[in-house]
Each structure stands twice: as C-alpha cells, then as structure tokens.
Write a protein that holds these residues in place. Structure first.
Motif, mmCIF file in Angstrom:
data_model
loop_
_atom_site.group_PDB
_atom_site.id
_atom_site.type_symbol
_atom_site.label_atom_id
_atom_site.label_comp_id
_atom_site.label_asym_id
_atom_site.label_seq_id
_atom_site.Cartn_x
_atom_site.Cartn_y
_atom_site.Cartn_z
ATOM 1 N N PHE A 263 0.832 -1.195 0.000
ATOM 2 C CA PHE A 263 0.000 0.000 0.000
ATOM 3 C C PHE A 263 0.865 1.242 0.000
ATOM 4 N N ARG A 264 0.645 2.092 -0.961
ATOM 5 C CA ARG A 264 1.407 3.325 -1.031
ATOM 6 C C ARG A 264 0.531 4.522 -0.724
ATOM 7 N N TYR A 265 -0.739 4.440 -1.096
ATOM 8 C CA TYR A 265 -1.609 5.605 -1.068
ATOM 9 C C TYR A 265 -2.465 5.705 0.187
ATOM 10 N N SER A 266 -2.494 4.649 0.972
ATOM 11 C CA SER A 266 -3.363 4.643 2.156
ATOM 12 C C SER A 266 -2.598 4.118 3.357
ATOM 13 N N LEU A 267 -3.097 4.485 4.543
ATOM 14 C CA LEU A 267 -2.467 4.064 5.788
ATOM 15 C C LEU A 267 -3.427 3.138 6.528
ATOM 16 N N ASP A 268 -2.906 2.471 7.504
ATOM 17 C CA ASP A 268 -3.716 1.515 8.234
ATOM 18 C C ASP A 268 -4.229 2.121 9.534
ATOM 19 N N ASN A 269 -5.526 2.450 9.587
ATOM 20 C CA ASN A 269 -6.075 2.845 10.890
ATOM 21 C C ASN A 269 -7.302 1.998 11.223
ATOM 22 N N SER A 270 -7.354 0.860 10.610
ATOM 23 C CA SER A 270 -8.357 -0.181 10.857
ATOM 24 C C SER A 270 -9.797 0.227 10.546
ATOM 25 N N LEU A 271 -9.971 1.297 9.777
ATOM 26 C CA LEU A 271 -11.324 1.658 9.351
ATOM 27 C C LEU A 271 -11.651 1.032 7.995
ATOM 28 N N LEU A 272 -10.722 1.194 7.050
ATOM 29 C CA LEU A 272 -10.978 0.685 5.704
ATOM 30 C C LEU A 272 -10.844 -0.834 5.682
ATOM 31 N N THR A 273 -11.727 -1.462 4.952
ATOM 32 C CA THR A 273 -11.569 -2.895 4.723
ATOM 33 C C THR A 273 -10.414 -3.073 3.730
ATOM 34 N N PRO A 274 -9.800 -4.252 3.694
ATOM 35 C CA PRO A 274 -8.743 -4.488 2.710
ATOM 36 C C PRO A 274 -9.220 -4.205 1.284
ATOM 37 N N GLU A 275 -10.486 -4.493 1.009
ATOM 38 C CA GLU A 275 -11.025 -4.250 -0.331
ATOM 39 C C GLU A 275 -11.095 -2.754 -0.631
ATOM 40 N N GLN A 276 -11.524 -1.986 0.368
ATOM 41 C CA GLN A 276 -11.602 -0.533 0.170
ATOM 42 C C GLN A 276 -10.214 0.065 -0.037
ATOM 43 N N ARG A 277 -9.243 -0.405 0.743
ATOM 44 C CA ARG A 277 -7.869 0.098 0.569
ATOM 45 C C ARG A 277 -7.359 -0.247 -0.813
ATOM 46 N N GLN A 278 -7.552 -1.481 -1.184
ATOM 47 C CA GLN A 278 -7.087 -1.931 -2.489
ATOM 48 C C GLN A 278 -7.749 -1.115 -3.609
ATOM 49 N N PHE A 279 -9.013 -0.803 -3.405
ATOM 50 C CA PHE A 279 -9.739 -0.026 -4.415
ATOM 51 C C PHE A 279 -9.126 1.362 -4.572
ATOM 52 N N TYR A 280 -8.825 2.011 -3.447
ATOM 53 C CA TYR A 280 -8.215 3.350 -3.508
ATOM 54 C C TYR A 280 -6.822 3.276 -4.121
ATOM 55 N N GLU A 281 -6.063 2.275 -3.721
ATOM 56 C CA GLU A 281 -4.715 2.099 -4.281
ATOM 57 C C GLU A 281 -4.778 1.996 -5.803
ATOM 58 N N GLU A 282 -5.740 1.256 -6.292
ATOM 59 C CA GLU A 282 -5.826 1.001 -7.737
ATOM 60 C C GLU A 282 -6.486 2.137 -8.505
ATOM 61 N N ASN A 283 -7.494 2.751 -7.891
ATOM 62 C CA ASN A 283 -8.319 3.703 -8.630
ATOM 63 C C ASN A 283 -8.138 5.162 -8.249
ATOM 64 N N GLY A 284 -7.655 5.431 -7.028
ATOM 65 C CA GLY A 284 -7.421 6.809 -6.615
ATOM 66 C C GLY A 284 -8.641 7.515 -6.062
ATOM 67 N N PHE A 285 -9.727 6.765 -5.831
ATOM 68 C CA PHE A 285 -10.898 7.362 -5.175
ATOM 69 C C PHE A 285 -11.656 6.285 -4.429
ATOM 70 N N LEU A 286 -12.502 6.713 -3.510
ATOM 71 C CA LEU A 286 -13.303 5.783 -2.727
ATOM 72 C C LEU A 286 -14.615 6.463 -2.385
ATOM 73 N N LEU A 287 -15.711 5.857 -2.780
ATOM 74 C CA LEU A 287 -17.023 6.455 -2.536
ATOM 75 C C LEU A 287 -17.680 5.790 -1.331
ATOM 76 N N ILE A 288 -18.045 6.601 -0.348
ATOM 77 C CA ILE A 288 -18.737 6.083 0.832
ATOM 78 C C ILE A 288 -20.164 6.618 0.808
ATOM 79 N N LYS A 289 -21.098 5.719 0.788
ATOM 80 C CA LYS A 289 -22.486 6.140 0.684
ATOM 81 C C LYS A 289 -23.011 6.651 2.021
ATOM 82 N N ASN A 290 -23.881 7.645 1.950
ATOM 83 C CA ASN A 290 -24.632 8.097 3.117
ATOM 84 C C ASN A 290 -23.747 8.455 4.318
ATOM 85 N N LEU A 291 -22.683 9.180 4.085
ATOM 86 C CA LEU A 291 -21.731 9.477 5.172
ATOM 87 C C LEU A 291 -22.121 10.720 5.969
#
Ligand code: MFK
Ligand code: ATP
Ligand code: AKG
Ligand code: FE2
Ligand code: MG
Length: 333
Positions: free
Chosen positions: A40-68
């Motif tokens: 992981f280069r683009y995200s840090l580990d603070n135990s909020l993001l699931t591995p899938e969400q981190r991987q998604f941001y790493e690959e795509n550069g964005f992360l959409l969270i619904k109803n935040l």
C-alpha cells in the motif's frame, strides 16, 4: 466481468462501459504502511478501511462512501450557504465566484448568481463540515493522524447558460497545491443533493493518480472558461471514465493526482456539493518556480495581492494562511 471489475462497479455506484479495465497495484519503493510494506502506497492503516476498500483506492485513486453525511447536516450547510448568498452574513476571507457567462449580467442578490464559494474556514457552520468525525476518520486513512483542512469549497453548479461554461475541465487538484508529499493529501467531496450525469456529476479517470502532475492551462473552449479553471492539456481521451452519480450525503474521497472534472449542468436546478482538501500536518511547502505550477501560482499571487492590497504574498503564504488544523498537530504546515 472480472472480480476486480465487479468491485469497481459496486464501489463506484456507476460505471462506464469501458471502465472495467483495472490496473494492477503499483509496485513502489516508498514504504508508508506498517503492516503491508510495498503493498500500500496511497493509504495508511487505521483499521477503518476494509482491505477491499484500501485496495480499491490504491488502484483507482478514489473511494465512494455512501450516506456518510446526514440529511440534517446537509440541510444546515444549505441554509448557511443561502445566508451567505443573501448577504445576511459576511465571512472574512470568503471568495465568491459567479459563472463567467453570467458574471456580467444584472446582479441578482440570491444564490442563483453564485456558482462557487471558496475559503469558508471562518464560517463556523460550513466549516463544521471539515470537522465531522465520520469524515475525519476516513481522511486519516490517507493523511495520518495530523490533519489540516487546507481548502474549502461549496460548488453551486448553475444551469448551463448555453455556453457550456458550467463544465469544469479535466484537472488534477495538485496543480493548485505547493505542498507535499502528494500521497498525504486527499479531497472529500459530498453531494448536497442527488448528482447525476444530467446535472454535472464528477467524472473521474480511475488510476490516473499513478501518474505524475501534468501541464495545465486554460482549455480552448469557444464559450469562455471560468477564472483559474485550468485543465490538463493532454490526457488520453480513450482512458476509461467513471461518472460518479451520488445521492445526497454520499461522499467521495480522492487523490490529488486523480484526473477529474464535471460536465455541463443540463437541468434547471443548481447542483450543490461541499468539499474540503486535507493534508497531513507533517506536509511541507515547496517552491513551484520553474515547474508546471508556475502559471497558477502567478495567478493566485496576483489575485491575493489585489484582494489584500499587499505587495508580496507568496503562493505558499496564501496556503499557510488558509490552512486550519482539525486534528492532531500542525507540525510543518
Ligand atoms: C486558489 C485556488 C485553489 C483551488 C484549489 C483546489 C482545486 C480547485 C479547482 C478550482 O476550483 S479552480 C477555480 C478556482 N477559481 C478561483 O479560485 C477563482 C476565484 N474567483 C475569484 O477570484 C473572483 O470570483 C474573480 C477574480 C474571478 C472575480 O471577482 P471580482 O469580485 O473581482 O468580480 P467582479 O464582478 O468585480 O469582476 C471583475 C472581472 O472579473 C470577471 N469575472 C468575474 N467572474 C469571472 C469568472 N468566473 N471567470 C472569469 N472572469 C470573471 C468579470 O467579468 C470582470 O471582468 P472585466 O474586468 O473584464 O469586466
Ligand atoms: N472539450 C473538452 N475539453 C476538455 N474537457 C472536456 C471537454 N468537454 C468536456 N470535458 C470534460 O469532460 C467531462 C465530461 O463531460 P460531459 O459532461 O460532456 O460528459 P459526457 O461523458 O459527455 O456525458 P454526457 O453524455 O452525459 O454529456 C467534464 O469534466 C467536462 O468538463
Ligand atoms: O464540479 C465539481 O463539483 C468539482 C469541481 C472540482 O473538481 C474542483 O473545484 O476542484
Ligand atoms: Fe478538482
Ligand atoms: Mg457530453
């Protein structure tokens, strides 16, 4: 559809036909994570993001969270914006922008004339957006625990006046920022109502955060371009595009190198979104002289010096002056 592509579809809410092409995670020599060096280069580990969400941001550069953000909070921000447009309050440092196509038309003292406000850090109600705990929890995944709110904006994209000036050209937000490191900067952008392709939702080019900062200048649009709306001069027109259609309160976090823009508003309503750019309190300022950012630095400097009637406000100063600590320590910003 591949598993990765399916994940992209689910997480982005809406997907262009061509966007199913996903890149592999980059291999990087920069190690910023504790648990997964090199992964992981683009995200840090603070135990909020699931591995899938981190991987998604790493690959795509964005992360959409619904109803935040709650409906109640969004409604309060809309009210605060209205009060500003009606001039019921005046906010120190606030920049009010009107669409270039209607800037010279007759003054109408309501929100219909305003296309964007920037630098609302001195408005307690609007700035509350930048301090929402549920937003900061996500931001921390990218910046780490020391968090500065560097740039605040409420975009009120007007119905297009017929000249396509309501578009925002494709750009990378880093173009405007004289601070680094780039991976410790993130934008949060919250829809204040349903945003669709029709009213000019965000359009992103997934994975472009893996690239470098590109040359930006004014696009050659016949109908005119808004002040400082620089666009990437050359980007691959065949790169997959994702239209981020969102519901009120949905929030997208994105990397400052991600190429994005927004289309024309083809509806009668004003499309509203509120956003904040965050950076780690451990970031540092850079001198952009001799870089591709020199053109925007000169424009910002010129406007800042005119507004404050001061002789020498550096690009870096204009940012240090805007920035506000929202969590942890202001180490070097
Ligand atoms: C520092 C930026 C950081 C952004 C970082 C994050 C990434 C964000 C990406 C962006 O959003 S980039 C776009 C950001 N845009 C700005 O920051 C522009 C901010 N707006 C302003 O500074 C003022 O609105 C502006 C100087 C454009 C006009 O303000 P004024 O109060 O001087 O307006 P006024 O009505 O007196 O008009 C003065 C002149 O500006 C013209 N004008 C007004 N609005 C305009 C507009 N939107 N575009 C182009 N020109 C504009 C207006 O027609 C007139 O021209 P003339 O002198 O020729 O008559
Ligand atoms: N001539 C252009 N040069 C640079 N960027 C452009 C140009 N035209 C559009 N864009 C940008 O491309 C993005 C999408 O544009 P647009 O709204 O036309 O979407 P679209 O994909 O064509 O969707 P639709 O078919 O719904 O219109 C926006 O960020 C817009 O600002
Ligand atoms: O149209 C929008 O809301 C996005 C604008 C944008 O990307 C920006 O101001 O940096
Ligand atoms: Fe942007
Ligand atoms: Mg179009």
């Amino acid at each position: 559809m591949s598993q990765a592509a399916e994940r992209l579809r689910l997480l982005s809410g809406h997907l262009d036909r061509h966007a199913a092409v996903l890149r592999a995670a980059p291999t990087s020599t920069q190690t910023v994570t504790h648990s997964y060096p090199h992964r992981f280069r683009y995200s840090l580990d603070n135990s909020l993001l699931t591995p899938e969400q981190r991987q998604f941001y790493e690959e795509n550069g964005f992360l959409l969270i619904k109803n935040l953000v709650t409906e109640d909070d969004v409604n309060k921000f809309r009210k605060a914006f209205e009060r500003i447009c009606l001039k019921e309050v005046s906010v120190p440092g606030l920049v009010v922008m009107r669409d270039v196509a209607i800037a010279k038309s007759e003054f109408v003292p309501d929100q219909k004339a305003v296309s964007k406000i920037q630098d609302f850090q001195e408005d307690p109600e609007l700035f509350r957006y930048c301090t929402l705990p549920q937003i900061l929890k996500y931001v921390e995944c990218f910046t780490g625990p020391n968090i500065m709110a560097m740039h605040t904006m409420l975009i009120n994209k007007p119905p297009d006046a017929g000249k396509k000036t309501s578009r925002h050209p494709m750009h990378q937000d880093l173009h405007y920022f004289p601070f680094r490191p780039v991976d410790r900067i993130v934008c949060s952008w919250t829809a204040m109502e349903k945003v669709t392709r029709q009213n000019g939702c965000l359009v992103v080019l997934p994975g472009t955060h893996h690239g470098t900062l590109l040359v930006h200048d004014y696009p050659e649009w016949e109908g005119g371009v808004n002040k400082m709306y620089h666009g990437v001069r050359d980007y691959d027109p065949n790169h997959p595009r994702v239209h981020l259609e969102m519901e009120k309160g949905d929030t997208v976090f994105f990397h400052p190198l991600l190429i994005h823009g927004s289309g024309m508003n083809q509806t009668e309503g004003f499309r509203k979104a509120i956003s904040c750019h965050y950076a780690s309190g451990d970031c540092y300022y850079i001198d952009v002289k001799g870089t591709t950012q020199e053109n925007i630095a000169n424009e910002v400097k010129e406007i800042a010096e005119r507004r404050f009637d001061a002789g020498d406000i550096s690009f870096q100063d204009s940012w240090a002056f805007r920035g506000r600590l929202v969590q942890g320590e202001r180490v070097s910003m």
